[in-house]
Scaffold this motif. Structure first.
Motif, short mmCIF file in Angstrom:
data_model
loop_
_atom_site.label_atom_id
_atom_site.label_comp_id
_atom_site.label_asym_id
_atom_site.label_seq_id
_atom_site.Cartn_x
_atom_site.Cartn_y
_atom_site.Cartn_z
N LYS A 68 -4.34 5.59 -1.83
CA LYS A 68 -2.96 5.97 -2.02
C LYS A 68 -2.10 4.91 -1.36
N VAL A 69 -1.15 4.37 -2.10
CA VAL A 69 -0.22 3.38 -1.58
C VAL A 69 1.13 4.06 -1.44
N ILE A 70 1.70 3.97 -0.24
CA ILE A 70 3.02 4.53 0.01
C ILE A 70 3.96 3.36 0.27
N GLY A 71 4.98 3.28 -0.55
CA GLY A 71 5.96 2.20 -0.40
C GLY A 71 6.47 1.74 -1.75
N THR A 72 7.75 1.50 -1.82
CA THR A 72 8.35 1.04 -3.06
C THR A 72 7.77 -0.32 -3.47
N LEU B 227 -0.37 -3.50 -4.19
CA LEU B 227 -0.55 -3.05 -5.57
C LEU B 227 -1.17 -4.16 -6.43
N TRP B 228 -0.70 -5.40 -6.23
CA TRP B 228 -1.24 -6.52 -7.00
C TRP B 228 -2.72 -6.72 -6.67
N GLN C 32 -9.17 -1.59 -8.94
CA GLN C 32 -9.37 -0.36 -8.18
C GLN C 32 -8.28 0.66 -8.51
N PRO C 33 -8.67 1.91 -8.74
CA PRO C 33 -7.67 2.94 -9.03
C PRO C 33 -6.89 3.30 -7.77
N TYR C 34 -5.66 3.69 -7.96
CA TYR C 34 -4.82 4.07 -6.83
C TYR C 34 -3.74 5.02 -7.31
N GLU C 35 -3.16 5.70 -6.35
CA GLU C 35 -2.00 6.55 -6.59
C GLU C 35 -0.84 5.93 -5.82
N LEU C 36 0.33 5.88 -6.44
CA LEU C 36 1.50 5.27 -5.80
C LEU C 36 2.54 6.33 -5.48
N ASN C 37 2.98 6.33 -4.24
CA ASN C 37 4.14 7.09 -3.81
C ASN C 37 5.20 6.05 -3.48
N PRO D 212 4.16 -1.54 3.45
CA PRO D 212 3.41 -0.46 2.82
C PRO D 212 2.48 0.26 3.81
N VAL D 213 1.98 1.40 3.31
CA VAL D 213 0.91 2.12 3.97
C VAL D 213 -0.15 2.37 2.91
N LEU D 214 -1.41 2.17 3.28
CA LEU D 214 -2.53 2.51 2.40
C LEU D 214 -3.32 3.60 3.09
N THR D 215 -3.57 4.68 2.38
CA THR D 215 -4.44 5.72 2.94
C THR D 215 -5.72 5.76 2.12
N GLU D 216 -6.80 5.98 2.84
CA GLU D 216 -8.12 6.13 2.23
C GLU D 216 -8.76 7.31 2.95
N GLY D 217 -8.76 8.45 2.29
CA GLY D 217 -9.19 9.67 2.97
C GLY D 217 -8.21 9.95 4.10
N GLU D 218 -8.74 10.09 5.31
CA GLU D 218 -7.90 10.35 6.48
C GLU D 218 -7.42 9.06 7.16
#
Length: 197
Positions: A3-7, A16-17, A24-29, A48-54
């Motif tokens: 999950k990527v958080i950040g415009t 994202l690039w 790799q699949p990801y979800e964007l907030n 940005p922030v990247l989350t992977e699980g916890e």
């Protein structure tokens, strides 16, 4: 899934690039800096922030380095001279280009109005172009490190894109041509399309 958080209109573009290049699949907030979604995971409020699980990772370069190492792409192997040289160029871009652009941004909108010194911006534009001219002499081929696209190209291209958006005139034709070639990559174009949504 990541999950990527950040415009995308921020250093999040780099993450994202990299994910797009690595397939790799990801979800964007697309949360902006200092928003509640960011502050919930990063006390500095920066993206940005990247989350992977916890797990929570911050800093765009740290994140793309992690992703490149984990997925075996966009980088020379750790512990090699090629990796040390790649890391040196990446850090140089952060020091000599990113830092100059961020200083201009701080004096444009990030700092409180009474702390801004807009008169510094012409000097920063001069410094950016001087540094870019020096960097251009060390590009080893179609990509920063020669024949292989790496995360160093992501950082350099993002800085060139940022310069354009910040109205920093890029005077080096070779760097303009390089940036155009990097922006033509399908993965870059997919992320650029996210900024139009």
């Amino acid at each position: 899934m990541y999950k990527v958080i950040g415009t995308p209109l921020s250093r999040s573009f780099r993450v994202l690039w990299a994910l797009e290049e690595l397939g790799q699949p990801y979800e964007l907030n697309p949360a902006p800096p200092q928003s509640p979604d960011i502050l919930a995971v990063n006390a500095s409020g920066k993206v940005p922030v990247l989350t992977e699980g916890e797990a929570v990772l911050t800093d765009s370069t740290a994140i793309i380095t992690y992703l490149a190492d984990k997925h075996g792409g966009l980088t020379a192997p750790a512990g090699t001279l090629a990796r040390a040289q790649q890391d040196a160029m990446t850090q140089r871009f952060l020091d000599e280009l990113d830092a100059v652009l961020w200083t201009a941004a701080r004096h444009s909108f990030a700092l409180p109005k009474d702390q801004r010194v807009p008169e510094v911006k012409p000097s920063l534009k001069w410094e950016f172009n001087r540094n870019l001219d020096r960097i251009e002499t060390q590009i080893k081929g179609p990509f920063v490190m020669g024949e292989e696209f790496t995360l160093a190209d992501i950082v350099l291209t993002h800085c060139l894109n940022w310069a354009y958006g910040a109205k920093f005139p890029v005077e080096n034709q070779a760097m303009l041509d390089y940036g155009k070639a990097m922006r033509s990559r399908p993965a870059h174009q997919r992320v650029a399309a996210l900024m139009k949504k």
